[in-house]
Structure formats: structure tokens, C-alpha cells
Design an enzyme around this catalytic site. Structure first.
Site, mmCIF file in Angstrom:
data_model
loop_
_atom_site.group_PDB
_atom_site.id
_atom_site.type_symbol
_atom_site.label_atom_id
_atom_site.label_comp_id
_atom_site.label_asym_id
_atom_site.label_seq_id
_atom_site.Cartn_x
_atom_site.Cartn_y
_atom_site.Cartn_z
ATOM 1 N N LEU A 172 -7.144 3.955 6.861
ATOM 2 C CA LEU A 172 -5.862 4.305 6.261
ATOM 3 C C LEU A 172 -5.832 3.716 4.853
ATOM 4 O O LEU A 172 -6.420 2.650 4.603
ATOM 5 C CB LEU A 172 -4.689 3.740 7.074
ATOM 6 N N ASP A 173 -5.140 4.403 3.932
ATOM 7 C CA ASP A 173 -4.946 3.833 2.602
ATOM 8 C C ASP A 173 -4.286 2.471 2.719
ATOM 9 O O ASP A 173 -3.538 2.194 3.666
ATOM 10 C CB ASP A 173 -4.055 4.738 1.748
ATOM 11 N N MET A 174 -4.525 1.645 1.721
ATOM 12 C CA MET A 174 -3.935 0.310 1.703
ATOM 13 C C MET A 174 -2.412 0.368 1.850
ATOM 14 O O MET A 174 -1.809 -0.428 2.586
ATOM 15 C CB MET A 174 -4.304 -0.389 0.388
#
Length: 603
Positions: A436-438
Site C-alpha cells: 500500500l502507498d505510504m
């Protein structure tokens, strides 16, 4: 180069605030340009510039009205697009396109606060416009070396095009192709005739009476001469055609040599002009140093500066401030007008400086200033727990908080992966199945054995694993459901941003469902059927998608306390016993919508 017009003198370009800013506290450090929240001073300066952009001007640019309809009245939009010099028909014919503008809050030698304004690239096909800082170097100066040399290079290009389209070249090429074809046919015909005659001679030899020695020897001699003559005829045919074809090849070579010489001259002069041009783009910094584009990009991954380097608003603003004794205080850049077709630019929104063009330049120009630390090099979630939703001998499912990396980054080690490695030291390993994106929170699954990793990876690759995200987007969405099919690729000039690209992009498909609207925002379910980088964020924000960025999206919308995107549900089969499993984790930002829905149910 142009001399500095009166309208561009330092006194005229230093704009004093119309709004009182005495109560606004100055920033302790200058804006980090690649990730920032605009300082209140920058916001006020931007608002004042935007008000001026809404007024009729001497110059004309079709910013487009569709993109701004949500933000401004019809009268304001009409004023924005209404030319003041009778050029309305011409302006209407131009394709609407927005521009990036920048404001730099500065302090003059008297300690007064004001600001400078700039635009990126050209505006209204001009580099110099009243009220805006001039370019670092004016490529459009008709008396400058660039314009003159470009004219000569363009003349070479025109000569090239004329020669390429000259019927003489086409005639010679056609003649050569025809001669080669005719030679091939003539050779094939002669060889076939030789084969036929050879077979006839073979039969004559077989039928000849060897007892009549004199007649037999004479016959053999005649047949031998015929065989030699046939071989010689093949040589003569080849020699004749070779001579003819060679003459045509020579004629073609002469024509092609002309083209080659012109192409070589154009390339050499273009490269020399480019290098000379880059040398004229000279940038200052707060330490009094000066560097040109050639030097600034020499040690980067792209030693040749990308097209448009040095033309963005930020370097223009800083360069002008340094050259005229103005102290930089804060800076911001915003988009004004219709979005480009491939990129995502929301009208009136602030954006960071681009990476490929501006990073080497601004990194140098900011030397000597106290600059805000890079937020992307700081761990945002060290104090946030990583909740374990499910765990057994094969896998672990976690609820990742927003701000925590899925895996370690270049400068940050704290991540969901690293925390699990520390927590399960006895496991065969912690294997990353997906990410997942940060800024995105929600469910992540990691394998704890190689066997489980192989099976889980297969589920994600073949899209057997199903994911549901929940997001809050800016704007009111009235449709109940829909599908977004927009191909994507990375922005080569501004990573990690992504583009919509129908020519080179990879397929990207998202379906969505509306949950509820409240206070000008909409909660939606998002179902990604492909796994492109930033897919959900781009599909929500792009004008061909929902055209409503996710709340808190600093790349494609506007920053907020956090990105309102959460991986809420994950369905897969267990890697060992293949039991279907569904995991859920609620999003904290959905509490307002949940309360709203509960009140509706009670009514």
C-alpha cells in the site's frame, strides 16, 4: 538579451500586500518546494494574484472556463476569458489550457514584506508580461543568438524536407528498385534456359553413337562450346546489369549523401546550440554562487537537462530575488485553468515543484537558506501501532496506519515489513505479497513461509484476491456506481506522479460505488481490478475519471491531515487449507459518514 523594461524594474515587480499581513507570523524556515503546505503569507499572495488573473488584461490566454466553473461566478469567468483588445475570436479558437503560477514572498532592503509573481514556461506565447518576473534567459528574444541560430537550423530542416520530397530522389530510388527486379527476372530466365539446354545436351550425348569417333568427337566439342558459351552469357548478363545498377546506386548515393551531410550538420549545430543555451541559463543562490544548467545536471541521471528546465515559476522567482537583493521568505505554486489531458491539475490547487526539471536547480538555489526539512525523509508513523488482524503459521494480516511504509524506503527503515520481522524472529521469513502507498491505510497480508508466499502471490497475480477500498473524495457524486477504464504510466519528468496515457499506458480498471454525500464530499467504495501505481488516486482525480480527487491527496489534489483512502476489505483463500477468508478493518475518517447514515436509519 532583452534589456529590463520599466514594467519589470525591481520596484514595479515587488508587489506589496493589499491585505494586511502584520498579524501573520513569518515562517521560521523557507518552503521545502517538493512537499509543502503553503504558508499563510504564500496563500494570501496567491489569492491576490488570482484576483488579478480574473481581471481583463492586455495579454490573452485561453485558460478555459469549464475547469473553473465550480470556483467562480459566470461574470468572473466571462471577465477572465474576455479579451480587452478585440481579439475574442482568436482567443476562442485557442485550445484551453491552464498554467502553473508561482508566488514568492520576499523582504526588501527596507524590511518590508511583499511578493513576486511568475508563470511557468510561456504565457500568451510570451516570456515577458507586466507584473511577472522575467525569464532566466529569454529564448524568444528575436535579436538573441538562440533565435538567430534556430532560424538557420530551421532553414537546414526545410532544405532537408525539400530534398526528401524532391522527385529526383524518388525517381532514382524507383529506378534502382526496378533495375534490381529486372536483373533478377533476367537472371532467372537465363538460368532456366541454361537448365533446359543442359538437359537437351545431356540427352544428345546419351543418344550419340560413340562408334563413329570423328562424328562423336565433333559433337562433343560442339556441345562443350555451347556449355561454355552459356556460362559466359551468365557472366556477361551479370556484368552488364552490375554496371547499370552500380551507376544508379552511385546516383542515389550522391542524393543520400546530401541528406546525410545536412542531417549531420543539423545535429551538430543543434547540440552546440543546446549546450550554449543551457550555459546562458545561469542560476544564483543565497550564498552568492552561480551555476548554469550544464553544470547543475552534469552529475545527475540525465546529464542533458530535460526540455523546459529553468522555465518553471520557482527558479524564475528565486533567481530574480537573488539578483535584486530581495530575501526569500516563503513560496508556493498553483495551477490556474483547465487541466492538461494526461496530467491531473486541479484549478486553484497548490502543487510541489517538479522533480526532473526543478530538483537539481532548486537544490542548488536553496543553498544558504534555512529550509524546512524534507517531510518525505521523516518517519510519520513511529508512534502509531501496527494492528494484527489475523495471524497463523502461514501468514499475518495487518491494518497499516496512514504514514507507515509497507516496506523500508531509501531513508526510512520503519515499515510494516520491518516491524513484522522484529515481531516474528522465529518465522521462516516475512514475505511481501503486496503493498500500500505510504499515505494509504488498511489491510496488508504478509506470508510467513515460502510455501505460503508462493500461493498468496499467485492469488494476487491472477487477481483471485479481492480488495475493496473506501475513500472520501472532494465533491458531490450523484451517480450510484460506475467504472473507470483509463490506461496509466509513470510521469518520466515528475516521479512518482502518474499520467493517463492512451498511447503507452498500461490497462487500469476501477469500479466504484457511492456510499453517501456530506458537506460537499462523497464517500465511495473503490474496487481495483488492476494494480497500477496510484491507480485509485489517479482514477478519482483525473478529469476523465471521477474528476474529484481523494481528500488529502497531496499529489493529485490538496493536502489534508491524511489521505482519505483505506483498504477496508481483503478476500482470499488460505494458502494451506484453501478456505475462503475475508478480513475487514474500518477507516477512522469514515466516522462522520457512519454517524450520518445511522441518523438516517433512525429516521
Amino acid at each position: 538579451m532583452h534589456t529590463l523594461p520599466n514594467s519589470h524594474s525591481p520596484e514595479r515587480l515587488f508587489t506589496r500586500f493589499e491585505t494586511s499581513v502584520e498579524a501573520v507570523e513569518r515562517p521560521q524556515a523557507f518552503t521545502f518546494p517538493f512537499y509543502y503546505q503553503p504558508h499563510p503569507l504564500s496563500q494570501i499572495a496567491a489569492q491576490e494574484l488570482q484576483r488579478r488573473l480574473l481581471q481583463p488584461t492586455q495579454w490573452q490566454h485561453n485558460f478555459g472556463s469549464v475547469a473553473m466553473a465550480r470556483n467562480h461566478s459566470d461574470d468572473a469567468l466571462q471577465a477572465l476569458n474576455q479579451p480587452s483588445n478585440g481579439a475574442s475570436d482568436t482567443l476562442a479558437e485557442l485550445e484551453p489550457i491552464g498554467k502553473m503560477f508561482g508566488v514568492l514572498v520576499v523582504e526588501n532592503i527596507h524590511g518590508e514584506l511583499g511578493y513576486l509573481c511568475a508563470f511557468s514556461g510561456k504565457l500568451a506565447e510570451q516570456n515577458w508580461l507586466p507584473g511577472f518576473v522575467p525569464p532566466v534567459y529569454d529564448m524568444l528574444d528575436p535579436n538573441g543568438f538562440f533565435a538567430q541560430e534556430s532560424t538557420e537550423i530551421n532553414a537546414i530542416t526545410e532544405t532537408l524536407m525539400r530534398l526528401e520530397q524532391d522527385p529526383t530522389l524518388a525517381t532514382v530510388q524507383s529506378t534502382l528498385e526496378r533495375e534490381r527486379a529486372d536483373y533478377h527476372l533476367a537472371e532467372q530466365a537465363l538460368r532456366q534456359r541454361i537448365i533446359t539446354q543442359r538437359a537437351a545436351r545431356k540427352k544428345i550425348r546419351a543418344d550419340a553413337d560413340p562408334h563413329d569417333k570423328v562424328a562423336f568427337d565433333a559433337l562433343m566439342a560442339r556441345l562443350g562450346k555451347e556449355s561454355v558459351a552459356e556460362k559466359n552469357s551468365l557472366k556477361h548478363l551479370k556484368a552488364a546489369w552490375d554496371e547499370k545498377i552500380h551507376a544508379t546506386e552511385q546516383a542515389l548515393a550522391i542524393e543520400q549523401q546530401k541528406l546525410s551531410a545536412l542531417r549531420s550538420e543539423r545535429k551538430h549545430r543543434s547540440n552546440a546550440l543546446q549546450h550554449r543555451l543551457f550555459a546562458h541559463y545561469q542560476f544564483h543562490n543565497a550564498q552568492g554562487e552561480i551555476r548554469d544548467l550544464n553544470t547543475l545536471f552534469a552529475s545527475t541521471a540525465t546529464p542533458t537537462p530535460p526540455a523546459g528546465s529553468g522555465e518553471c515559476a520557482a527558479p524564475k522567482l528565486l533567481n530574480y530575488a537573488y539578483q535584486h537583493g530581495l530575501k526569500p521568505i516563503a513560496m508556493a505554486e498553483f495551477w490556474w485553468g483547465a487541466s492538461p489531458k494526461s496530467e491531473i491539475r486541479q484549478h486553484g490547487h497548490f502543487y510541489p515543484s517538479c522533480q526532473s526539471k526543478c530538483h537539481p536547480i532548486l537544490t542548488f538555489m536553496l543553498k544558504g537558506l534555512t529550509v524546512e526539512p524534507n517531510p518525505l525523509e521523516q518517519a510519520w508513523a513511529t508512534d502509531l501501532p501496527l494492528e494484527i488482524v489475523y495471524q497463523d503459521e502461514a501468514m499475518v494480516v495487518v491494518n497499516k496506519p496512514s504514514g507507515l511504509l509497507s516496506v523500508p524506503g531509501k531513508t526510512i527503515q520503519d515499515s510494516a515489513y520491518q516491524r513484522l520481522v522484529d515481531q516474528f524472529p522465529e518465522a521462516e521469513g516475512v514475505f511481501v505479497v503486496h503493498r500500500l502507498d505510504m499515505a494509504t491505510s488498511g489491510l496488508l497480508v504478509f506470508a510467513l513461509t515460502r510455501r505460503a508466499n508462493k500461493q498468496l502471490q499467485k492469488q494476487f497475480i491472477t487477481r483471485q484476491a479481492q480488495k475493496r477500498y473506501v475513500a472520501v473524495i472532494e465533491g458531490e457524486l450523484h451517480q450510484q456506481h460506475g467504472q473507470i477504464d483509463l490506461p496509466m504510466r509513470g510521469d518520466l519528468y515528475d516521479r512518482p506522479r502518474q499520467l493517463i496515457c492512451f498511447e503507452h499506458g498500461k490497462p487500469a480498471l476501477t469500479t466504484w460505488e457511492r456510499i453517501d454525500c456530506q458537506n460537499g464530499r462523497t464517500a465511495v467504495y473503490l474496487y481495483p481490478h488492476t494494480g497500477r501505481t496510484h491507480q485509485l488516486r489517479v482514477h478519482c482525480a483525473h478529469q476523465l475519471g471521477l474528476n474529484m480527487p481523494i481528500v488529502g491527496d497531496g499529489l493529485y489534489g490538496q493536502r489534508d491531515t491524511r489521505l482519505h483512502l483505506h483498504a477496508e476489505q481483503l478476500s482470499l483463500t488460505h494458502p494451506y487449507h484453501h478456505t475462503p477468508m475475508t478480513f475487514e478493518a474500518s477507516a477512522d475518517f469514515m466516522s462522520a459518514f457512519a454517524t450520518h447514515n445511522k441518523q438516517d436509519d433512525m429516521r
